[in-house]
Write a protein that holds these residues in place. Structure first.
Motif, short mmCIF file in Angstrom:
data_model
loop_
_atom_site.label_atom_id
_atom_site.label_comp_id
_atom_site.label_asym_id
_atom_site.label_seq_id
_atom_site.Cartn_x
_atom_site.Cartn_y
_atom_site.Cartn_z
N LEU A 54 2.74 -7.14 7.22
CA LEU A 54 3.49 -5.92 6.97
C LEU A 54 2.96 -4.82 7.88
CD1 LEU A 54 5.66 -4.59 5.09
CD2 LEU A 54 3.76 -3.93 3.60
N VAL A 55 3.82 -4.33 8.79
CA VAL A 55 3.38 -3.25 9.68
C VAL A 55 3.63 -1.91 9.00
CG1 VAL A 55 3.77 -4.63 11.77
CG2 VAL A 55 5.60 -3.12 10.93
N GLN A 56 3.03 -0.86 9.54
CA GLN A 56 3.17 0.46 8.92
C GLN A 56 4.46 1.15 9.33
OE1 GLN A 56 -0.56 2.20 10.23
NE2 GLN A 56 -1.39 2.06 8.15
N LYS A 57 4.85 2.10 8.50
CA LYS A 57 6.00 2.95 8.79
C LYS A 57 5.48 4.22 9.47
CE LYS A 57 9.20 1.43 5.38
NZ LYS A 57 10.56 1.57 5.83
N PRO A 58 6.37 4.95 10.17
CA PRO A 58 5.93 6.22 10.76
C PRO A 58 5.30 7.10 9.68
CG PRO A 58 8.15 5.68 11.49
CD PRO A 58 7.79 4.67 10.43
N GLY A 59 4.11 7.63 9.95
CA GLY A 59 3.37 8.38 8.94
C GLY A 59 2.20 7.54 8.44
N ASN A 60 2.02 6.34 9.03
CA ASN A 60 0.90 5.46 8.71
C ASN A 60 0.80 5.04 7.24
OD1 ASN A 60 -0.28 7.12 11.26
ND2 ASN A 60 -1.07 5.04 11.21
N TYR A 61 1.90 4.60 6.68
CA TYR A 61 1.80 4.02 5.33
C TYR A 61 2.61 2.72 5.28
CZ TYR A 61 6.57 5.57 4.30
OH TYR A 61 7.93 5.73 4.32
N TRP A 62 2.29 1.91 4.26
CA TRP A 62 3.00 0.64 4.10
C TRP A 62 4.03 0.73 2.99
CZ3 TRP A 62 -2.50 0.44 4.49
CH2 TRP A 62 -2.98 -0.14 5.66
N GLU A 63 5.15 0.09 3.18
CA GLU A 63 6.13 -0.07 2.13
C GLU A 63 5.43 -0.75 0.94
OE1 GLU A 63 9.76 0.37 2.62
OE2 GLU A 63 9.85 0.14 0.45
N ASP A 64 5.76 -0.30 -0.26
CA ASP A 64 5.15 -0.86 -1.46
C ASP A 64 5.68 -2.27 -1.69
OD1 ASP A 64 3.58 -0.90 -3.67
OD2 ASP A 64 5.03 0.13 -4.96
N MET A 65 4.77 -3.26 -1.65
CA MET A 65 5.20 -4.65 -1.77
C MET A 65 4.13 -5.46 -2.45
SD MET A 65 6.91 -6.33 1.57
CE MET A 65 8.05 -5.14 2.27
N ASP A 66 4.52 -6.32 -3.38
CA ASP A 66 3.54 -7.13 -4.08
C ASP A 66 3.75 -8.60 -3.74
OD1 ASP A 66 1.52 -7.85 -5.77
OD2 ASP A 66 2.82 -7.90 -7.55
N ILE A 67 3.05 -9.05 -2.70
CA ILE A 67 3.16 -10.45 -2.27
C ILE A 67 1.75 -11.00 -2.07
CG2 ILE A 67 3.99 -12.02 -0.47
CD1 ILE A 67 6.16 -9.96 0.18
N ASP A 68 1.47 -12.14 -2.71
CA ASP A 68 0.15 -12.75 -2.58
C ASP A 68 -0.17 -13.05 -1.11
OD1 ASP A 68 -0.49 -12.69 -5.18
OD2 ASP A 68 -0.02 -14.79 -5.63
N GLY A 69 -1.36 -12.65 -0.69
CA GLY A 69 -1.82 -12.99 0.66
C GLY A 69 -1.17 -12.22 1.78
N LEU A 70 -0.39 -11.21 1.45
CA LEU A 70 0.27 -10.42 2.49
C LEU A 70 -0.76 -9.63 3.30
CD1 LEU A 70 3.04 -9.37 3.63
CD2 LEU A 70 2.85 -7.49 2.00
#
Ligand SMILES: [Mg+2]
Length: 270
Positions: free
Chosen positions: A233-249
């Motif tokens: 999962l790469v970051q969005k502009p503003g240096n944050y990650w989309e909220d996601m709950d996936i094992d081992g991501l």
């Protein structure tokens, strides 16, 4: 060793979120290609839009369009037979989604029934589309050539009537999903994850053991990141990650293309 196959989102991942530029990833893409590692585009973008990026990045691999609605496999890419629904240009097309004509008909009757006033690509002229989605007319034209999805880009998307409109679509096997700014209408079976699994099974038949690698930035990449062996999962502009709950991501410390390069570069030294 298992053969790595890269499945990647485009907007905000391989290409820049705002400028749609691939300058940052171009070199790495070229090196991975030289190493024989397939890069499969898996995006909400249309066939015609993806053709532009495939040509620019000299990509000759299969690709997944319109949020997992269809898999386009270049003729002769696999040296065995597989099931597909139609042939377009030089591609064998595995369809998961519903064709555009049917989607348009269903949208029109749902609008009539619920008295909602909203507009998709087919309802507007190129000039207006171009000004709404803020793309040059040439790029707006590519975005308007749709095979399996329609996007509501203007009008009512907030009233109770819009909720009824969505319900009416659902009754007719279509879903309407919010992509933040706009709402996309597509077949219930369109799914990036299902499309990736389907294509991965063909790669497995071709190469034996494969290692699937997925890259994305947004909520609509969740199904893709869930089914791969290694998800990034790469970051969005503003240096944050989309909220996601996936094992081992794996959350990568880099925005869009910057993160893409960080995540894939280790493949170059193996
Ligand atoms: Mg994206």
């Amino acid at each position: 060793m298992a053969k790595p196959i890269i499945f990647t989102d485009l907007d905000g991942t391989l290409i820049d979120f705002k400028t749609y530029s691939f300058e940052r990833t171009k070199d790495t893409v070229e090196k991975l290609t030289q190493k024989g590692i397939p890069i499969v585009f898996c995006s909400s973008k249309t066939r015609v839009e993806q053709a532009y990026y495939r040509k620019a990045l000299k990509n000759e691999h299969p690709f997944i369009t319109e949020n997992g609605s269809a898999i386009f496999v270049p003729s002769g890419y696999f040296n065995f037979d597989f099931d597909y629904q139609k042939e377009i240009e030089n591609y064998k097309v595995i369809e998961l989604g519903v064709d555009y004509k049917t989607i348009r008909k269903t949208i029109e009757s749902a609008r009539e029934k619920t008295k909602v006033a909203n507009f998709g690509y087919a309802d507007l002229d190129l000039e207006e589309i171009s000004s709404i989605i803020k793309l040059a007319p040439e790029a707006a034209k590519r975005a308007s050539t749709r095979d399996y999805t329609e996007t509501i880009i203007k009008g009512d998307v907030t009233s109770p009537a819009f909720e009824e409109f969505k319900e009416e679509l659902l009754q007719n096997n279509l879903i309407c999903v919010s992509g933040g700014k706009y709402h996309t209408v597509m077949g219930k079976q369109s799914d990036k994850g299902k499309a990736v699994e389907k294509l991965a099974s063909l790669y497995r038949k071709a190469f034996g053991e494969v290692l699937t690698i997925g890259l994305g930035d947004s909520a609509n990449d969740q199904p893709l990141l869930k089914v791969v062996d290694q998800g990034y999962l790469v970051q969005k502009p503003g240096n944050y990650w989309e909220d996601m709950d996936i094992d081992g991501l794996n959350k990568i410390n880099g925005i869009g293309p910057e993160g893409w390069v960080l995540a894939t570069s280790p493949l170059l030294v193996k």
